[in-house]
Structures are given as C-alpha cells and as structure tokens.
Design a protein around this motif. Structure first.
Motif, PDB file in Angstrom:
ATOM      1  N   SER A 154      -5.010   7.718   5.681  1.00 28.70           N
ATOM      2  CA  SER A 154      -5.878   6.727   6.291  1.00 28.70           C
ATOM      3  C   SER A 154      -6.976   6.357   5.303  1.00 28.70           C
ATOM      4  O   SER A 154      -7.155   7.013   4.283  1.00 28.70           O
ATOM      5  CB  SER A 154      -6.487   7.244   7.596  1.00 28.70           C
ATOM      6  OG  SER A 154      -7.302   8.382   7.363  1.00 28.70           O
ATOM      7  N   GLY A 155      -7.704   5.300   5.603  1.00 31.04           N
ATOM      8  CA  GLY A 155      -8.838   4.906   4.783  1.00 31.04           C
ATOM      9  C   GLY A 155      -8.597   3.725   3.874  1.00 31.04           C
ATOM     10  O   GLY A 155      -9.535   3.251   3.221  1.00 31.04           O
ATOM     11  N   GLY A 156      -7.372   3.245   3.809  1.00 25.88           N
ATOM     12  CA  GLY A 156      -7.095   2.088   2.983  1.00 25.88           C
ATOM     13  C   GLY A 156      -7.632   0.818   3.609  1.00 25.88           C
ATOM     14  O   GLY A 156      -8.105   0.802   4.746  1.00 25.88           O
ATOM     15  N   GLY A 157      -7.557  -0.254   2.846  1.00 23.94           N
ATOM     16  CA  GLY A 157      -8.035  -1.533   3.337  1.00 23.94           C
ATOM     17  C   GLY A 157      -8.279  -2.500   2.210  1.00 23.94           C
ATOM     18  O   GLY A 157      -7.876  -2.277   1.069  1.00 23.94           O
ATOM     19  N   LEU A 158      -8.949  -3.585   2.537  1.00 27.98           N
ATOM     20  CA  LEU A 158      -9.285  -4.627   1.575  1.00 27.98           C
ATOM     21  C   LEU A 158     -10.701  -4.408   1.066  1.00 27.98           C
ATOM     22  O   LEU A 158     -11.635  -4.267   1.855  1.00 27.98           O
ATOM     23  CB  LEU A 158      -9.161  -6.005   2.217  1.00 27.98           C
ATOM     24  CG  LEU A 158      -9.550  -7.213   1.368  1.00 27.98           C
ATOM     25  CD1 LEU A 158      -8.615  -7.337   0.168  1.00 27.98           C
ATOM     26  CD2 LEU A 158      -9.513  -8.472   2.209  1.00 27.98           C
TER      27      LEU A 158
ATOM     28  N   ARG B 214       0.585   6.512  -6.049  1.00 32.74           N
ATOM     29  CA  ARG B 214       0.485   5.131  -5.602  1.00 32.74           C
ATOM     30  C   ARG B 214       1.645   4.319  -6.153  1.00 32.74           C
ATOM     31  O   ARG B 214       2.225   4.642  -7.187  1.00 32.74           O
ATOM     32  CB  ARG B 214      -0.846   4.500  -6.021  1.00 32.74           C
ATOM     33  CG  ARG B 214      -1.018   4.309  -7.527  1.00 32.74           C
ATOM     34  CD  ARG B 214      -2.417   3.822  -7.848  1.00 32.74           C
ATOM     35  NE  ARG B 214      -2.612   3.583  -9.270  1.00 32.74           N
ATOM     36  CZ  ARG B 214      -3.770   3.267  -9.828  1.00 32.74           C
ATOM     37  NH1 ARG B 214      -4.858   3.145  -9.069  1.00 32.74           N
ATOM     38  NH2 ARG B 214      -3.856   3.066 -11.136  1.00 32.74           N
ATOM     39  N   GLN B 215       1.964   3.251  -5.442  1.00 34.16           N
ATOM     40  CA  GLN B 215       3.037   2.362  -5.857  1.00 34.16           C
ATOM     41  C   GLN B 215       2.606   0.919  -5.630  1.00 34.16           C
ATOM     42  O   GLN B 215       2.353   0.510  -4.497  1.00 34.16           O
ATOM     43  CB  GLN B 215       4.327   2.654  -5.099  1.00 34.16           C
ATOM     44  CG  GLN B 215       5.519   1.858  -5.597  1.00 34.16           C
ATOM     45  CD  GLN B 215       6.831   2.346  -5.015  1.00 34.16           C
ATOM     46  OE1 GLN B 215       6.857   2.915  -3.929  1.00 34.16           O
ATOM     47  NE2 GLN B 215       7.904   2.135  -5.745  1.00 34.16           N
TER      48      GLN B 215
ATOM     49  N   THR C 168      -4.673  -1.921  -6.744  1.00 39.69           N
ATOM     50  CA  THR C 168      -3.959  -2.395  -5.566  1.00 39.69           C
ATOM     51  C   THR C 168      -2.584  -1.741  -5.496  1.00 39.69           C
ATOM     52  O   THR C 168      -1.780  -1.862  -6.418  1.00 39.69           O
ATOM     53  CB  THR C 168      -3.816  -3.917  -5.590  1.00 39.69           C
ATOM     54  OG1 THR C 168      -5.106  -4.521  -5.490  1.00 39.69           O
ATOM     55  CG2 THR C 168      -2.958  -4.400  -4.429  1.00 39.69           C
ATOM     56  N   ALA C 169      -2.327  -1.042  -4.408  1.00 39.63           N
ATOM     57  CA  ALA C 169      -1.073  -0.314  -4.255  1.00 39.63           C
ATOM     58  C   ALA C 169      -1.044   0.341  -2.882  1.00 39.63           C
ATOM     59  O   ALA C 169      -2.058   0.394  -2.177  1.00 39.63           O
ATOM     60  CB  ALA C 169      -0.917   0.755  -5.338  1.00 39.63           C
TER      61      ALA C 169
ATOM     62  N   GLN D  43      -2.330   1.235   2.583  1.00 40.79           N
ATOM     63  CA  GLN D  43      -2.451   0.116   1.658  1.00 40.79           C
ATOM     64  C   GLN D  43      -3.885  -0.038   1.180  1.00 40.79           C
ATOM     65  O   GLN D  43      -4.820  -0.094   1.979  1.00 40.79           O
ATOM     66  CB  GLN D  43      -1.994  -1.182   2.330  1.00 40.79           C
ATOM     67  CG  GLN D  43      -2.179  -2.433   1.471  1.00 40.79           C
ATOM     68  CD  GLN D  43      -1.208  -2.498   0.317  1.00 40.79           C
ATOM     69  OE1 GLN D  43      -0.007  -2.341   0.509  1.00 40.79           O
ATOM     70  NE2 GLN D  43      -1.731  -2.724  -0.889  1.00 40.79           N
ATOM     71  N   VAL D  44      -4.045  -0.127  -0.135  1.00 36.13           N
ATOM     72  CA  VAL D  44      -5.323  -0.460  -0.752  1.00 36.13           C
ATOM     73  C   VAL D  44      -5.150  -1.787  -1.476  1.00 36.13           C
ATOM     74  O   VAL D  44      -4.284  -1.916  -2.341  1.00 36.13           O
ATOM     75  CB  VAL D  44      -5.788   0.616  -1.742  1.00 36.13           C
ATOM     76  CG1 VAL D  44      -7.026   0.148  -2.513  1.00 36.13           C
ATOM     77  CG2 VAL D  44      -6.078   1.915  -1.004  1.00 36.13           C
TER      78      VAL D  44
END
Length: 125
Positions: A7-11, A38-39, A91-92, A120-121
């Motif tokens: 959790s914790g990803g975002g824009l 990351r990918q 970004t990944a 997603q980041v």
C-alpha cells in the motif's frame, strides 16, 4: 505461506516523496528477509531495496540508494520503503517480497518465495 499486501502508492509530482508499506500475514515475520522490487511498463522487474530479518542490515539499488530508506517493524509484520526526491524514472509497480532465512538481505529476485500484488507509483513531471 506468506501473504503480502502493498500500500502507499499513488500519483506524486517529481521531487515529492512516498512511503510504501507491505503488510505480511505470517506466523513469524522475523524469519524472513524482505525486499522491494519494481517493474516499469515495457521493462523487466528490478531490485530496489532489501533488508535482513532483524533490520540490522540493508541494501539498495544504485538508482535509489541516496534517497530511499527501507525499514521494518517486526512487531507489526510490516516493511516500509520511504522514497524521496522522486523522478519520472521511479514510475513503476512496486512489489514486496519475502525470503525465508535469518542471514543476509538479497537482491536476486529468484531468492524470494512470496510476492505481493504490487502498488502503482506514478511520478509526474
């Protein structure tokens, strides 16, 4: 064996920060070294950071080592990745992974036995 949820990803805008979390459902979390990978679209999954069972040692990919911190709280069965000074190359989809053993940290993804579904980041310029 080990169920992992990131959790914790975002824009976030370039230059900003994020803290990713990975919650593990396992009987003895401290038996596992933990890693972040990351990918990015069109690229293979790559190593980001890893930490040993106790949190006493850790390692980072060169691309993030001066601006990222991996940590863990074994009382909460959680590993974290704090990322600062984010840029568009970050970004990944970020994945958390677990590797059984109380020795080192590991950057080879083949060492890990359990993986989360990813978060997603996205870093905008």
């Amino acid at each position: 064996q080990v169920h992992l949820v990131e959790s914790g990803g975002g824009l976030v805008q370039a230059g900003g920060s994020l803290r990713l979390s990975c919650a593990a459902s396992v009987r003895t979390f401290s038996n596992y070294a933990m890693g972040w990978f990351r990918q990015a679209p069109g690229k293979e999954r790559e190593f980001v950071a890893a930490i040993n069972w106790s949190g006493s040692s850790s390692g980072y990919a060169d691309s993030v080592k001066d601006r990222s911190t991996i940590s863990r709280d074994n009382t909460k069965n959680t590993v974290y990745l704090q990322m600062n000074s984010l840029n568009t190359e970050d970004t990944a989809v970020y994945y958390c992974a677990a590797r059984y053993g109380r020795s080192n940290w590991y950057k080879n993804q083949d060492e890990y036995i359990s993986w989360g579904q990813g978060t997603q980041v996205t870093v905008s310029s």
